[in-house]
Design an enzyme around this catalytic site. Structure first.
Site, PDB file in Angstrom:
ATOM      1  N   SER A  94       0.839  -1.408  -0.130  1.00 31.92           N
ATOM      2  CA  SER A  94       0.066   0.018  -0.064  1.00 31.92           C
ATOM      3  C   SER A  94       0.886   1.392   0.056  1.00 31.92           C
ATOM      4  CB  SER A  94      -0.929   0.036   1.243  1.00 31.92           C
ATOM      5  OG  SER A  94      -0.176  -0.156   2.423  1.00 31.92           O
ATOM      6  N   LEU A  95       0.295   2.254   0.068  1.00 33.52           N
ATOM      7  CA  LEU A  95       0.928   3.549   0.156  1.00 33.52           C
ATOM      8  C   LEU A  95       1.120   4.449   1.389  1.00 33.52           C
ATOM      9  CD1 LEU A  95      -0.457   5.182  -3.248  1.00 33.52           C
ATOM     10  CD2 LEU A  95       2.091   4.338  -2.786  1.00 33.52           C
ATOM     11  N   LYS A 130      -4.873   9.394  -7.732  1.00 32.50           N
ATOM     12  CA  LYS A 130      -5.087   8.289  -6.949  1.00 32.50           C
ATOM     13  C   LYS A 130      -6.537   7.835  -7.218  1.00 32.50           C
ATOM     14  CE  LYS A 130      -4.241   6.062  -2.750  1.00 32.50           C
ATOM     15  NZ  LYS A 130      -5.618   5.550  -2.188  1.00 32.50           N
ATOM     16  N   CYS A 442      -9.894  -0.120  32.231  1.00 32.51           N
ATOM     17  CA  CYS A 442     -10.717  -0.792  33.279  1.00 32.51           C
ATOM     18  C   CYS A 442      -9.741  -1.830  33.921  1.00 32.51           C
ATOM     19  CB  CYS A 442     -11.687  -1.542  32.418  1.00 32.51           C
ATOM     20  SG  CYS A 442     -12.274  -3.113  33.220  1.00 32.51           S
TER      21      CYS A 442
HETATM   22  S1  IVH Z   1       1.070   3.002  -7.119  1.00 30.22           S
HETATM   23  C1  IVH Z   1       3.486  -0.055  -4.049  1.00 30.22           C
HETATM   24  N1  IVH Z   1      -0.804   4.515  -8.278  1.00 30.22           N
HETATM   25  O1  IVH Z   1      -3.837   2.937  -3.614  1.00 30.22           O
HETATM   26  C2  IVH Z   1       2.015   0.368  -4.168  1.00 30.22           C
HETATM   27  N2  IVH Z   1      -1.701   3.324  -6.421  1.00 30.22           N
HETATM   28  O2  IVH Z   1      -3.199   3.154  -1.039  1.00 30.22           O
HETATM   29  C3  IVH Z   1       2.020   1.288  -5.481  1.00 30.22           C
HETATM   30  N3  IVH Z   1      -4.026   3.378  -6.119  1.00 30.22           N
HETATM   31  O3  IVH Z   1      -3.330  -0.540  -3.543  1.00 30.22           O
HETATM   32  C4  IVH Z   1       0.772   1.768  -5.696  1.00 30.22           C
HETATM   33  N4  IVH Z   1      -4.313   4.815  -7.748  1.00 30.22           N
HETATM   34  O4  IVH Z   1      -5.056   0.302  -5.127  1.00 30.22           O
HETATM   35  C5  IVH Z   1      -0.658   3.682  -7.267  1.00 30.22           C
HETATM   36  N5  IVH Z   1      -1.921   5.846  -9.512  1.00 30.22           N
HETATM   37  C6  IVH Z   1      -1.968   5.073  -8.521  1.00 30.22           C
HETATM   38  C7  IVH Z   1      -2.975   4.374  -7.746  1.00 30.22           C
HETATM   39  C8  IVH Z   1      -2.684   3.664  -6.546  1.00 30.22           C
HETATM   40  C9  IVH Z   1      -4.917   4.207  -6.801  1.00 30.22           C
HETATM   41  C10 IVH Z   1      -4.570   2.468  -4.947  1.00 30.22           C
HETATM   42  C11 IVH Z   1      -3.839   1.039  -5.196  1.00 30.22           C
HETATM   43  C12 IVH Z   1      -3.109   1.037  -3.894  1.00 30.22           C
HETATM   44  C13 IVH Z   1      -3.596   1.812  -2.968  1.00 30.22           C
HETATM   45  C14 IVH Z   1      -2.671   2.301  -1.959  1.00 30.22           C
END
Ligand code: IVH
Length: 698
Positions: A94-95, A130, A442
């Site tokens: 994830s990011l 995103k 608690c």
């Molecule tokens: S790059 C290593 N680019 O955001 C992870 N992710 O919060 C690289 N997502 O699981 C992800 N738009 O489902 C990337 N332009 C974009 C994106 C994107 C949506 C989602 C994706 C990821 C999530 C992370």
């Protein structure tokens, strides 16, 4: 769809039977989902069983009308488990989030620091929208789409290949020249306009409505019947890559070149991306997208900044679950005003009392919100929040809704400040303010039903033992009736099978499903086990770090018992582990030396097997594998952070201090006292050049 529920099975004519089977298939599917995936059954188990029996009886009467998606074919499986599980070749991470320009600046600082570069060195970024959908991994073997998997928990996803094939802008075959194997990653979504049409159609048919386009996309992709997926308006944007086997194919050198390549292969790449050279350009793009957000026909919830140069991406690597080379800069959260009807107190698994705002339901960013967290007593006092106030509620993405502030002008003259309760609302034991923390706790310990049930809930949760079908409602019921008081009791639940089958709301089928879900979890990975214990402050990442460090449970438990003495080397060792702070170490040691916890774990070990840690993608042939290493002095070719990450990548553990357990000390320039210590202890010492050579060996 007409139903003939009132007509007894024997009196149904052929046409009615066919229509009834279709209605039952849809209905049972819905209830399966409500029960297994959402943990929110809409009907009792008896009602559910009677639907199943009716379906079977009709099928017996008209065997040739049995449907491909007949619920009787799926009995014994929970829909959550019906898709085959697939281990990702490369984890789907994830990011990290940034919520304002300062946090983006921090991201840049971290990144430059890691690379050991000065902030004046130019690094290019690609800024992209995103997309608010769900991510998918598409495997192309020799140019053909061979597999599609959901993200799942990031390590293991679900095989949804047949469903993905129905999405028109996912190419079945790549155009042009391609590597032997390539994984394309991107987001599946439903356009806003299509979402409105879809819900209108569902309303007409009397089906439940989707809360937002994202839920609609997720629900549509995870259908057992690909024909249903095909009937939904799913779309796909490609934004990145997973594993790749080039077989001589020349790979692009930048993310931007990859986006162009993806388009050439036939994917749709979101056109709104921009190459940015400075923080200001990144922020400008964010502002521009936030303004244009409403004009787009798909939901976006922020902007992602990615380092453009792939060799830099490679160097930066990952930390726990997110890459160091990218960050999601979220848009400001959506807000709404509503009335605070009441403040209730929730008891967590460690006994912390959390105040919860009970709100007049209000829609915030397309989702109905009726509760919000108030964090703690100080937060209520600081914001002077009172029952009956009008409040501003804010919701950012998946984050729990928050109360920003009270709307003062609307306050009633008779309102009184909220008085935090002095005792636990569930067991009545006195509440105590935790030293150094703002929270009340608690004092009932394991005797408090709320704490015990919350611990069990954590134990069976998705990232711990992942036992589907054992929701909070069941745990409360089993706890109350004395069937399940501790985790080990879950594995002995089968002893009460007869009793369970006879109780109200429980059918034979659901009991069988539950018991089989439990049986499947008698073998568990070490990191999940540590996480499942619910030790305060120990989340998935720290559980993983410890599992990686201690490798197997007996060694871990033994070491934690010894660490009881603060001056012991076992305590020092724990405290030295990168990523485990002192407060965490204290909580781990305290929990694992608590006689009650010891008894719980011992009892549990009679029921389950904890597997040793599996080192992912690490070759145990590497010279650094399993070694404890330490660094001293300044390295010339990589930053200290990068060197540590490199060592861990090869399966070594990095300690901050030298002890007799250290295998190797890497000395940069101006080495400090560690070198002297290492010499005294006879530890092997190498210079940076030798270290770099070691890192080259694969
Ligand atoms: S790059 C290593 N680019 O955001 C992870 N992710 O919060 C690289 N997502 O699981 C992800 N738009 O489902 C990337 N332009 C974009 C994106 C994107 C949506 C989602 C994706 C990821 C999530 C992370």
């Amino acid at each position: 769809m007409t139903t003939y529920r009132q007509i007894p099975v024997q009196q149904l004519n052929r046409e009615q039977a066919s229509s009834e089977l279709a209605a039952l298939a849809t209905e049972i599917k819905l209830h399966n989902q409500q029960y297994h995936q959402l943990d929110a059954p809409l009907i009792s188990d008896q009602e559910y069983d009677s639907l199943i029996r009716r379906n079977q009886a009709i099928e017996q009467l008209y065997p040739d009308l049995k449907r491909i998606d007949s619920p009787s074919k799926q009995i014994g499986y929970s829909p959550a488990n019906t898709f085959e599980k697939v281990i990702h070749r490369q984890a789907m991470l994830s990011l990290d989030n940034a919520f304002n320009p300062d946090e983006v600046q921090e991201f840049l600082n971290r990144l430059y620091r890691f690379l050991g570069m000065s902030l004046s060195t130019n690094i290019d970024f690609i800024a992209e929208p995103k997309i608010d959908g769900l991510s998918i991994n598409l495997t192309y073997t020799n140019g053909q789409l061979t597999q599609a998997t959901t993200r799942g928990d990031g390590m293991v996803g679900e095989n949804v290949t047949n469903n993905a094939r129905t999405i028109s802008n996912i190419p079945a075959a790549l155009h042009g020249i391609f590597p032997r194997l390539v994984e394309v990653r991107g987001e599946i979504y439903i356009a806003k306009s299509h979402f409105i049409q879809l819900n209108a159609q569902r309303e007409k048919q009397g089906d439940t409505l989707f809360a937002n386009p994202r839920n609609a996309a997720a629900g549509s992709l995870r259908q057992l019947d690909p024909a249903i997926t095909a009937s939904r308006p799913l779309q796909f944007f490609a934004y990145g890559l997973g594993a790749i086997d080039t077989n001589g194919w020349t790979t692009p050198k930048t993310h931007q070149q990859w986006l162009i390549q993806l388009q050439e292969w036939g994917f749709i790449v979101n056109a709104n991306y921009r190459l940015c050279h400075t923080l200001q350009e990144m922020i400008d793009f964010h502002q521009y997208m936030e303004k244009s957000r409403d004009q787009l026909d798909y939901d976006i919830d922020g902007v992602v900044y990615k380092v453009n140069d792939l060799s830099l991406q490679q160097r930066l690597g990952f930390i726990s679950r997110a890459p160091r080379w990218a960050v999601a800069h979220k848009f400001s959260a959506e807000q709404a005003t509503t009335t605070l009807k009441d403040i209730t107190i929730q008891v967590g698994r460690t006994g912390i009392l959390t105040p919860v705002a009970e709100l007049e339901p209000v829609t915030v960013g397309g989702v109905v919100v009726s509760r919000a967290t108030l964090h703690n007593e100080d937060e209520i006092n600081r914001k002077d929040i009172r029952i009956g106030d009008k409040v501003l509620v804010r919701r950012a993405g998946d984050v729990i809704p928050q109360i920003m502030h009270v709307i003062p002008s609307t306050r009633s003259a008779t309102s009184k400040p909220f008085v935090f309760p002095q005792k636990c609302p569930v067991c009545g034991h006195p509440a105590k303010r935790v030293d150094g923390l703002v929270a009340w706790r608690c004092t009932g310990g394991i005797t408090c039903a709320a704490q015990a049930v919350e611990r069990l809930r954590h134990f069976v949760s998705r990232d711990a033992f992942d036992i589907t079908g054992l929701g909070i409602r069941h745990l409360e019921e089993f706890y109350r009736d004395g069937f399940v008081k501790t985790p080990a009791d879950i594995f002995r639940l089968h002893q009460h099978q007869d009793n369970l089958v006879n109780r109200v709301g429980w059918g034979k089928l659901s009991v069988q499903n539950l018991l089989s879900a439990i049986e499947q979890r008698r073998h568990i990975s070490f990191e999940r086990f540590i996480y499942s214990l619910g030790i305060p402050q120990i989340g998935q990442v720290s559980a993983q770090i410890m599992a990686h460090y201690y490798q197997e449970l007996p060694r871990f438990l033994h070491s934690m018992r010894q660490a009881h003495a603060k001056e012991s080397s076992a305590y020092q060792e724990l405290d030295d582990i990168e990523g485990i702070g002192q407060a965490m170490a204290d909580d781990i040691v305290m929990t694992l030396n608590d006689p009650e916890q010891i008894a719980v774990i011992e009892d549990l070990m009679r029921e389950i097997t904890v597997q040793p840690y599996k080192n992912l993608q690490i070759s145990d042939n590497h010279a650094l594998y399993g070694k404890i290493v330490a660094f001293t002095g300044t390295l010339q070719h990589m930053s200290r952070h990068e060197a540590k990450a490199m060592a861990e990548k090869f399966g070594a553990k990095v300690a901050n201090n030298i002890s007799k357990k250290t295998d190797l000390l890497i000395c940069g320039e101006d080495a400090g006292s560690k070198e002297t210590q290492a010499k005294l202890l006879g530890i092997k010492i190498i210079d940076e050049k030798t270290w770099l050579d070691l890192c080259q060996q694969i």
